[in-house]
Design a protein around this motif. Sequence first.
Motif, PDB file in Angstrom:
ATOM      1  N   ILE A  40       1.047  -1.134  -0.056  1.00 34.51           N
ATOM      2  CA  ILE A  40       0.040   0.071   0.051  1.00 34.51           C
ATOM      3  C   ILE A  40       0.653   1.356   0.067  1.00 34.51           C
ATOM      4  CG2 ILE A  40      -1.613   1.416   1.235  1.00 34.51           C
ATOM      5  CD1 ILE A  40      -2.655  -1.463   2.306  1.00 34.51           C
ATOM      6  N   ALA A  41       1.767   1.322   0.898  1.00 38.40           N
ATOM      7  CA  ALA A  41       2.783   2.428   0.978  1.00 38.40           C
ATOM      8  C   ALA A  41       3.593   2.528  -0.394  1.00 38.40           C
ATOM      9  CB  ALA A  41       3.893   2.230   2.185  1.00 38.40           C
ATOM     10  N   GLN A  42       3.964   1.619  -0.975  1.00 39.78           N
ATOM     11  CA  GLN A  42       4.533   1.509  -2.389  1.00 39.78           C
ATOM     12  C   GLN A  42       3.756   2.101  -3.385  1.00 39.78           C
ATOM     13  OE1 GLN A  42       5.241  -2.203  -4.410  1.00 39.78           O
ATOM     14  NE2 GLN A  42       7.515  -1.561  -4.492  1.00 39.78           N
ATOM     15  N   SER A  43       2.438   1.752  -3.388  1.00 44.07           N
ATOM     16  CA  SER A  43       1.539   2.156  -4.333  1.00 44.07           C
ATOM     17  C   SER A  43       1.316   3.942  -4.077  1.00 44.07           C
ATOM     18  CB  SER A  43       0.270   1.332  -4.112  1.00 44.07           C
ATOM     19  OG  SER A  43      -0.749   2.186  -5.037  1.00 44.07           O
ATOM     20  N   ASN A  44       1.308   4.210  -2.860  1.00 44.30           N
ATOM     21  CA  ASN A  44       1.270   5.572  -2.624  1.00 44.30           C
ATOM     22  C   ASN A  44       2.383   6.359  -3.137  1.00 44.30           C
ATOM     23  OD1 ASN A  44      -1.344   5.094  -1.461  1.00 44.30           O
ATOM     24  ND2 ASN A  44      -0.737   4.969   0.627  1.00 44.30           N
ATOM     25  N   ALA A  45       3.509   5.807  -2.997  1.00 45.24           N
ATOM     26  CA  ALA A  45       4.850   6.411  -3.447  1.00 45.24           C
ATOM     27  C   ALA A  45       5.009   6.689  -4.908  1.00 45.24           C
ATOM     28  CB  ALA A  45       6.046   5.817  -2.757  1.00 45.24           C
ATOM     29  N   LEU A  46       4.258   5.398  -5.589  1.00 45.84           N
ATOM     30  CA  LEU A  46       4.262   5.560  -7.034  1.00 45.84           C
ATOM     31  C   LEU A  46       3.421   6.563  -7.758  1.00 45.84           C
ATOM     32  CD1 LEU A  46       5.279   4.374  -9.754  1.00 45.84           C
ATOM     33  CD2 LEU A  46       3.515   2.497  -9.432  1.00 45.84           C
ATOM     34  N   LYS A  47       2.384   6.605  -7.028  1.00 49.34           N
ATOM     35  CA  LYS A  47       1.323   7.432  -7.347  1.00 49.34           C
ATOM     36  C   LYS A  47       1.556   8.763  -7.035  1.00 49.34           C
ATOM     37  CE  LYS A  47      -3.934   8.453  -6.832  1.00 49.34           C
ATOM     38  NZ  LYS A  47      -5.080   7.911  -5.973  1.00 49.34           N
ATOM     39  N   ALA A  48       2.150   9.267  -5.983  1.00 45.48           N
ATOM     40  CA  ALA A  48       2.699  10.532  -5.833  1.00 45.48           C
ATOM     41  C   ALA A  48       3.679  11.075  -6.738  1.00 45.48           C
ATOM     42  CB  ALA A  48       3.087  10.635  -4.283  1.00 45.48           C
ATOM     43  N   GLY A  49       4.816   9.894  -7.132  1.00 48.57           N
ATOM     44  CA  GLY A  49       5.703  10.474  -7.987  1.00 48.57           C
ATOM     45  C   GLY A  49       4.980  10.725  -9.483  1.00 48.57           C
ATOM     46  N   LEU A  50       3.944   9.808  -9.985  1.00 53.25           N
ATOM     47  CA  LEU A  50       3.677  10.044 -11.342  1.00 53.25           C
ATOM     48  C   LEU A  50       2.625  11.120 -11.447  1.00 53.25           C
ATOM     49  CD1 LEU A  50       2.931   6.152 -12.035  1.00 53.25           C
ATOM     50  CD2 LEU A  50       4.839   7.787 -12.883  1.00 53.25           C
ATOM     51  N   THR A  51       1.930  11.495 -10.294  1.00 50.97           N
ATOM     52  CA  THR A  51       1.081  12.515 -10.258  1.00 50.97           C
ATOM     53  C   THR A  51       1.657  13.846 -10.367  1.00 50.97           C
ATOM     54  OG1 THR A  51      -0.832  11.249  -8.758  1.00 50.97           O
ATOM     55  CG2 THR A  51      -0.986  13.757  -8.985  1.00 50.97           C
ATOM     56  N   ALA A  52       2.855  14.009  -9.722  1.00 52.17           N
ATOM     57  CA  ALA A  52       3.708  15.195  -9.556  1.00 52.17           C
ATOM     58  C   ALA A  52       4.413  15.518 -10.944  1.00 52.17           C
ATOM     59  CB  ALA A  52       4.753  15.158  -8.762  1.00 52.17           C
ATOM     60  N   ALA A  53       4.265  14.369 -11.724  1.00 53.73           N
ATOM     61  CA  ALA A  53       4.843  14.448 -13.159  1.00 53.73           C
ATOM     62  C   ALA A  53       3.747  14.850 -14.226  1.00 53.73           C
ATOM     63  CB  ALA A  53       5.581  12.967 -13.636  1.00 53.73           C
TER      64      ALA A  53
END
Length: 537
Positions: free
Chosen positions: A388-401
Amino acid sequence: MDPSVKGPAPAVAGAKTGGTLTITNVGNPPTWDPAGAYYEFSMGILSDLVTRGLTGYQINSKGVATLVPDLGTDLGTQSADGLTWTFKLKPGMKYSNGETVKAADFVYAIKRSFDPTLGGNGPVPYLQSYLKGGSTYKGPFKQPKVDFPGVTAQGDDTVVFHLARKWPTLPYYLAFPAASPIPQSAEKRGDYQKDPLATGPYMVKSLIKGSSIVLVKNPQWDPKSDPIRHQYPNQIDVKLGVNPLTTQQRILAGVAGGATTVDISGVDASLTGKIASHPKQILFGPSPCEAYLPLDSQKIPLAVRKAIAVAYPYDQTRKADGENSYVLDPATTYAPPQVPGIKQYPPVNGMTGQGPGDPVKAKAMLKAAGKENFALSYYYDEGNPQLIAQSNALKAGLTAAGFTVKAVPVSDQEYSTKINQTNTGMNVGQGISSWCYDWPSGDSIYPQLFSSSTAKDGRSVANLQDAAIDKQLTEISSLDPTAAEPKWLAFDKQMAEQVMGIPLSYSKASSVLGVKVHNVVDDPNKGLPDFAQIWVG
């Protein structure tokens, strides 16, 4: 490969005979039948200690693996057209019951590995693809009257493989336990794994599935003929489904048998602080496995895939998942670095395997391509806090892009099924997120990741269905392994330039050793110790 290597195995300086070695693992492979043994641990226990094949891997003191003749006199002879391989057997080889090993036993072992109840979890898809008649054969139980043409015996000392297409790496396949000899007279179907005939230095005394295996010395083993194995401990106890933390604590403390135990579960994360104080009790080494981020090349344009690669937050997702340098190295190629011919070329498209990603650059790339707010979607396992934490980190990184990201939670039971479905509408994470090569050559890696056949089964890393790529894969696979090496490296870079999935990490193997466990060397093809070289005392 070295066809000139003969037995016995190189002597180990200072090695002592005797005692009991205990091998523990958190895992519990589904079968110990050679036909279906396809987990690294079950393959390691069998091929290192119990079974011998026509070929096998000799692991030197530096952890370098060489394919050498085992029960065969050499590494086989290939016909001029490449469609026939002939292997001669060493004379006088015997099973643990005293019977002589014969060519017909190799033929029967190959045939029984086609049966889905025995070999369904094994490497049989290679046989189905390469051997004559392999695409329709179901094994000797389902088709007892079928005269399978893919492998035959000539007398008692010659095994011949008949191919539908060239298979230059067949000698590698023959190191699998599934290709070790089994006489038809010994057949017990599902019960064979409880008391398999041994050709290696140890034989099974008892097997409690899911719990334990006890191995004792095989008196019929001929050390002079074996260039790979030793027979140092009197007994080897294998314990399955252990708690890694408590087991490793016991090993490091040297209590309750810990001094003569090796645990191959991987160093527990909570013990990493103790590694520095126990440097001789931790073994690190390469693993055949690698992790990827699958990207659907049919749904995501190249310009967008390039932007994903630039934005990918390696550091953030690793931290969230609790990964560290003890369990992985950053990956920049699609094949692990120990595969012959694989060299680290300069990373392309930002795929450095590490770093926080560059969302500003990625957002500019999307804008330049007219793909602003491109929608990305993937499943994640809602039952695992780290994922779950990994997914949140991925989503945050891609959203910022500048991506629009839809992360869909599913149960642990659903996750493994849904990521292999081809009609979900998701465009990230579908297919293979990791692959462990079957032998150290590109033909056991790239066709699995990039061919149309695996894509149609939902098991590729890019959902790539391209006839030209399929032809390229077939052509390189038909080359001699040494000649194929630079071709595979060029293909690796070609896939990176097209961002056909993102290489994430090369897995590392780690084991915890008791102070009385000696000569533990990592086998890079299994990511496990070479059990045949260990002595205790």
